[in-house]
Design an enzyme around this catalytic site. Structure first.
Site, PDB file in Angstrom:
ATOM      1  N   ASP A   1      20.445  10.690  22.381  1.00  0.00           N
ATOM      2  CA  ASP A   1      21.288  11.865  22.140  1.00  0.00           C
ATOM      3  C   ASP A   1      20.598  13.133  22.639  1.00  0.00           C
ATOM      4  O   ASP A   1      19.381  13.184  22.766  1.00  0.00           O
ATOM      5  CB  ASP A   1      21.588  11.965  20.632  1.00  0.00           C
TER       6      ASP A   1
ATOM      7  N   ASN B   1      21.387  15.045  25.553  1.00  0.00           N
ATOM      8  CA  ASN B   1      21.382  15.382  26.985  1.00  0.00           C
ATOM      9  C   ASN B   1      22.072  16.727  27.252  1.00  0.00           C
ATOM     10  O   ASN B   1      21.595  17.541  28.044  1.00  0.00           O
ATOM     11  CB  ASN B   1      22.136  14.329  27.803  1.00  0.00           C
TER      12      ASN B   1
ATOM     13  N   HIS C   1      22.673  14.475  31.712  1.00  0.00           N
ATOM     14  CA  HIS C   1      22.963  13.031  31.775  1.00  0.00           C
ATOM     15  C   HIS C   1      22.206  12.368  32.928  1.00  0.00           C
ATOM     16  O   HIS C   1      21.768  11.224  32.813  1.00  0.00           O
ATOM     17  CB  HIS C   1      24.466  12.791  31.939  1.00  0.00           C
TER      18      HIS C   1
ATOM     19  N   THR D   1      32.611   4.221  21.834  1.00  0.00           N
ATOM     20  CA  THR D   1      34.076   4.114  21.890  1.00  0.00           C
ATOM     21  C   THR D   1      34.729   5.465  21.590  1.00  0.00           C
ATOM     22  O   THR D   1      35.914   5.642  21.865  1.00  0.00           O
ATOM     23  CB  THR D   1      34.599   3.057  20.891  1.00  0.00           C
TER      24      THR D   1
ATOM     25  N   TRP E   1      35.205   8.794  24.803  1.00  0.00           N
ATOM     26  CA  TRP E   1      36.372   9.074  25.668  1.00  0.00           C
ATOM     27  C   TRP E   1      37.012  10.404  25.336  1.00  0.00           C
ATOM     28  O   TRP E   1      37.793  10.935  26.121  1.00  0.00           O
ATOM     29  CB  TRP E   1      37.425   7.958  25.520  1.00  0.00           C
TER      30      TRP E   1
ATOM     31  N   ARG F   1      35.668  13.194  25.307  1.00  0.00           N
ATOM     32  CA  ARG F   1      35.066  14.300  26.082  1.00  0.00           C
ATOM     33  C   ARG F   1      35.940  14.637  27.289  1.00  0.00           C
ATOM     34  O   ARG F   1      36.893  13.929  27.589  1.00  0.00           O
ATOM     35  CB  ARG F   1      33.664  13.887  26.509  1.00  0.00           C
TER      36      ARG F   1
ATOM     37  N   LEU G   1      11.562  -8.231  29.434  1.00  0.00           N
ATOM     38  CA  LEU G   1      12.320  -7.325  28.560  1.00  0.00           C
ATOM     39  C   LEU G   1      13.830  -7.462  28.779  1.00  0.00           C
ATOM     40  O   LEU G   1      14.301  -7.435  29.920  1.00  0.00           O
ATOM     41  CB  LEU G   1      11.914  -5.875  28.861  1.00  0.00           C
TER      42      LEU G   1
ATOM     43  N   GLU H   1      14.173  -0.219  10.317  1.00  0.00           N
ATOM     44  CA  GLU H   1      13.560   1.076  10.009  1.00  0.00           C
ATOM     45  C   GLU H   1      14.255   2.126  10.872  1.00  0.00           C
ATOM     46  O   GLU H   1      14.714   1.819  11.975  1.00  0.00           O
ATOM     47  CB  GLU H   1      12.061   1.046  10.321  1.00  0.00           C
TER      48      GLU H   1
HETATM   49  C1  IPE Z   1      26.256   8.906  20.105  1.00  0.00           C
HETATM   50  O1  IPE Z   1      26.094  10.242  20.446  1.00  0.00           O
HETATM   51  C2  IPE Z   1      26.690   8.120  21.296  1.00  0.00           C
HETATM   52  C3  IPE Z   1      25.694   7.959  22.365  1.00  0.00           C
HETATM   53  C4  IPE Z   1      24.461   8.387  22.344  1.00  0.00           C
HETATM   54  C5  IPE Z   1      26.158   7.219  23.520  1.00  0.00           C
HETATM   55  P1  IPE Z   1      27.255  11.324  20.255  1.00  0.00           P
HETATM   56  O2  IPE Z   1      26.686  12.609  20.736  1.00  0.00           O
HETATM   57  O3  IPE Z   1      28.505  10.847  20.890  1.00  0.00           O
HETATM   58  O4  IPE Z   1      27.458  11.306  18.667  1.00  0.00           O
HETATM   59  P2  IPE Z   1      28.069  12.402  17.690  1.00  0.00           P
HETATM   60  O5  IPE Z   1      29.418  12.747  18.205  1.00  0.00           O
HETATM   61  O6  IPE Z   1      27.146  13.588  17.728  1.00  0.00           O
HETATM   62  O7  IPE Z   1      28.066  11.740  16.353  1.00  0.00           O
HETATM   63  C1  IPE Z   2      23.887  11.752  24.788  1.00  0.00           C
HETATM   64  O1  IPE Z   2      23.858  13.112  24.938  1.00  0.00           O
HETATM   65  C2  IPE Z   2      24.656  11.049  25.880  1.00  0.00           C
HETATM   66  C3  IPE Z   2      25.976  10.569  25.481  1.00  0.00           C
HETATM   67  C4  IPE Z   2      26.498  10.620  24.270  1.00  0.00           C
HETATM   68  C5  IPE Z   2      26.801   9.967  26.508  1.00  0.00           C
HETATM   69  P1  IPE Z   2      25.077  14.042  24.528  1.00  0.00           P
HETATM   70  O2  IPE Z   2      25.997  14.152  25.706  1.00  0.00           O
HETATM   71  O3  IPE Z   2      25.696  13.591  23.261  1.00  0.00           O
HETATM   72  O4  IPE Z   2      24.351  15.444  24.313  1.00  0.00           O
HETATM   73  P2  IPE Z   2      24.581  16.463  23.146  1.00  0.00           P
HETATM   74  O5  IPE Z   2      24.447  15.697  21.867  1.00  0.00           O
HETATM   75  O6  IPE Z   2      25.961  17.014  23.337  1.00  0.00           O
HETATM   76  O7  IPE Z   2      23.500  17.482  23.326  1.00  0.00           O
HETATM   77 MG    MG Z   3      25.428  14.001  21.308  1.00  0.00          MG
END
Ligand code: IPE
Ligand code: IPE
Ligand code: MG
Length: 232
Positions: free
Chosen positions: A12, A14, A29, A58, A61, A63, A123, A198
């Site tokens: 998370d 990015n 990304h 899931t 989408w 976004r 791996l 954990e």
């Molecule tokens: C979880 O992150 C999904 C991925 C890392 C692929 P999100 O950024 O989508 O989660 P929420 O919306 O903050 O819970």
């Molecule tokens: C994780 O980063 C990647 C995906 C969920 C695809 P985010 O795109 O959720 O980045 P933030 O959380 O909005 O910073």
């Molecule tokens: Mg995120």
């Protein structure tokens, strides 16, 4: 150090990482995709055998179309850049999630990577794409119900039997779940599989998640006392 056989990561942050640098979310990304290679190599060197990475949920989408379509092109980028190296390192690409709604080109690239590496014994790099735990469990339940109707299964399934219907049927339970970027929630990831994992919620975003940060997380993990409901 205590063995962490199966490490799962919610990659998370990015978007926020890019925004803080004045860049578009997609730039985050891209760096995030490059970091998949770095962390796969580092996890392998740390003795991890299964590395599950949450690439697209899931719910993602929801976004913007631009962001979704950028994310859907990243598997092609990742494997074009690094597949040769993954193969040289004996890594096996594996997939969880419902691949059917993905764009054809994305699904093709993913399935090809899995097939090309299927004999590898190092791996397991498991990409969770269009993955949601609720969706996975419902697909499993519906599949089981179909098997009963068709006379292929008996009613009254046990845990081990049910696990055979999950996307993760070939993998051991998760030992450690890491979520980057400060959020302390699971966001529909591996709900069944983390029953006794954990958990570590760390402030660094995914682009900032270096092999050193991974090492620190594994050290923290090795200090944890896993009791699995028993008494030590
Ligand atoms: C979880 O992150 C999904 C991925 C890392 C692929 P999100 O950024 O989508 O989660 P929420 O919306 O903050 O819970
Ligand atoms: C994780 O980063 C990647 C995906 C969920 C695809 P985010 O795109 O959720 O980045 P933030 O959380 O909005 O910073
Ligand atoms: Mg995120």
């Amino acid at each position: 150090m205590k063995e962490c056989k199966h490490l799962a990561i919610i990659m998370d942050g990015n978007g926020r990482w890019a925004k803080a640098k004045g860049l578009p979310r997609t730039a985050g990304h891209k760096v995030g995709a490059d970091n998949v290679r770095t962390i796969a190599i580092a996890a392998d060197a740390e003795g991890v055998r299964y590395l599950t990475l949450y690439a697209f949920s899931t719910e993602n989408w929801k976004r913007s179309q631009d962001e979704v379509s950028y994310l859907m092109k990243l598997p092609a980028y990742l494997f074009r850049m690094y597949m040769k190296e993954f193969l040289q390192r004996n890594m096996r690409i594996r997939l969880i999630g419902d691949l059917r709604p993905l764009p054809d080109a994305t699904r093709k690239v993913l399935l090809e990577a899995a097939e090309e590496s299927e004999k590898n014994t190092g791996l397991s790099l498991i990409i969770a794409i269009n993955y949601g735990s609720h969706d996975e469990i419902l697909r499993a339940v519906n599949h089981y119900a179909e098997d009963i109707r068709a006379g292929r299964a008996e009613p009254g399934i046990d845990e081990a039997g049910f696990e055979q219907y999950l996307d993760t049927r070939d993998f051991p339970p998760v030992d450690l779940l890491i979520r980057t970027s400060g959020e302390e929630r699971i966001s529909n990831f591996l709900l069944w599989q983390i029953a006794y994992a954990e958990m570590e919620f760390i402030p660094e975003s995914w682009p900032e998640f270096t092999p050193e940060v991974l090492h620190r997380c594994l050290e923290e993990y090795s200090k944890r006392d896993r009791r699995f409901g028993g008494v030590h």
